[in-house]
Scaffold this active site. Sequence first.
Site, short mmCIF file in Angstrom:
data_model
loop_
_atom_site.label_atom_id
_atom_site.label_comp_id
_atom_site.label_asym_id
_atom_site.label_seq_id
_atom_site.Cartn_x
_atom_site.Cartn_y
_atom_site.Cartn_z
N GLU A 18 0.95 -1.33 0.28
CA GLU A 18 -0.13 0.02 -0.15
C GLU A 18 0.60 1.48 0.13
O GLU A 18 0.80 1.85 0.70
CB GLU A 18 -1.11 -0.20 1.50
CG GLU A 18 -1.40 -1.32 1.28
CD GLU A 18 -2.96 -1.33 2.35
OE1 GLU A 18 -3.44 -0.10 3.10
OE2 GLU A 18 -3.63 -2.24 2.55
O1 9MR Z 1 -7.71 3.48 1.48
C1 9MR Z 1 -9.36 2.24 1.90
C2 9MR Z 1 -10.00 3.80 2.07
O2 9MR Z 1 -10.56 4.24 0.60
C3 9MR Z 1 -11.26 3.77 3.22
O3 9MR Z 1 -12.05 4.81 3.31
C4 9MR Z 1 -9.80 3.11 4.09
C5 9MR Z 1 -11.49 2.57 5.60
O4 9MR Z 1 -10.70 1.84 6.44
O5 9MR Z 1 -9.28 2.26 4.57
C6 9MR Z 1 -8.63 2.41 3.02
O6 9MR Z 1 -7.45 1.73 2.72
C7 9MR Z 1 -7.16 0.94 3.65
C8 9MR Z 1 -6.57 -0.59 3.46
O7 9MR Z 1 -7.56 -0.64 3.56
C9 9MR Z 1 -6.16 -1.32 5.06
N1 9MR Z 1 -4.22 -0.59 4.96
C10 9MR Z 1 -5.04 1.08 5.47
C11 9MR Z 1 -5.66 1.91 4.27
C12 9MR Z 1 -5.43 2.61 4.66
O8 9MR Z 1 -6.79 3.41 5.19
#
Ligand code: 9MR
Length: 377
Positions: free
Chosen positions: A266
């Site tokens: 990520e």
């Molecule tokens: O990028 C994602 C965002 O759009 C969502 O609102 C969020 C909700 O929890 O999750 C984000 O992605 C996450 C990922 O699934 C897990 N690791 C952390 C990421 C950033 O929050």
Amino acid sequence: MQKSFIKGIVIAVGGFVFLNCSSVNKVKSKSDVPSLKEAFKSDFFIGTALNTAQIEEKVPGAAVLVPKQFNAVTPENIMKAEVIHPEWNRYNFELSDKLVAYAKKNKIVVNAHTLIWHSQLPQFVRRIKDADSVRMFFNEHITTIASRYDGQVYSWDVVNEALNEDGTMRRSIFLDKLGDDFVVEAFRLAQKAAPNTKLYYNDYNIEQPKKRAGAIALIKKIQAAGVRIDGVGIQGHWHINHLPLKDIEESILEFSALGIDVMFTELDLSVLPNPRDIVGADVNQRAAYEAKLNPYTAGLPDSVQTQLAKSYEDVFRLFLKHKDKISRITFWGVDDGQSWLNGFPVRGRTNYPLLFDKEFKPKPAFYSVIALKSKGK
Ligand code: 9MR
């Protein structure tokens, strides 16, 4: 008459030459932008996270850019439980089927995200009180989804973010109702349902020593139970002012010594002031908006742009040094406009954490990463 005929030919030929030159130039300028997936094809997969509009090819810039630049995609949200499994007896596979079809069409692998996570759970799960019902949800959720996409997706983040910063297990509905072994059980179920899919543990800040030790213990526990785990995803939500290169290198070495793949799943590098020194990606950590926390609304100053490019160059140099241990680098988004960091940990900011700007144009950071390959630096 003859003169004007010749003049006509000259104009026509000139026009042809001009047109040809300009179309050649167009083609040239397009192909002049190198491709990340090509540049790193003998090193690791280069991935990106896709949101719903991008999966549905409703964002023209992304529709052109993604197949050219990336050979791996992770759904940013649509395979999380609250979207894919909104009610006890109802799954919603529409968007994930679209993602799989999109990836197949473009010869891209899908890294599915995520089967078990304490966050973004559907309402019905949050209301469950008894352990048996949690167990039932857990078993059915993993088995149904993992078996449906077995062999269609390349990998699963089987469990996401099960650890605290000190390396202990994070309190969650799964830990509370199923006990310490829920991670091993999740992998056991996934292994049965998806024999043709790679199975990963994914978390943020696990390059940090204490949390890393917790992740290593967790992975060893899965292995000791005779259950398959193929890799670990270090999320890589970092800041240009605090890039933990030493910790990252130690993590690559220690995780790969467990006999599993290491991935950066990520990746993004924030450039904005960090209120209360929030590190990582705990979405519950928030801070109130203040103008001084959002200094680059009119564009990124050259000095910061250069620092971002340098940070990306440093971290990719390290990735290349250990390319034999790393199987994938995935950016958390295609372009700056899409990034979750515009909303976290402060809502409504303008951040610049990725390699492409919000117009999908490559930034200096893109070229500094590519240059590591083209100049053999
Ligand atoms: O990028 C994602 C965002 O759009 C969502 O609102 C969020 C909700 O929890 O999750 C984000 O992605 C996450 C990922 O699934 C897990 N690791 C952390 C990421 C950033 O929050």
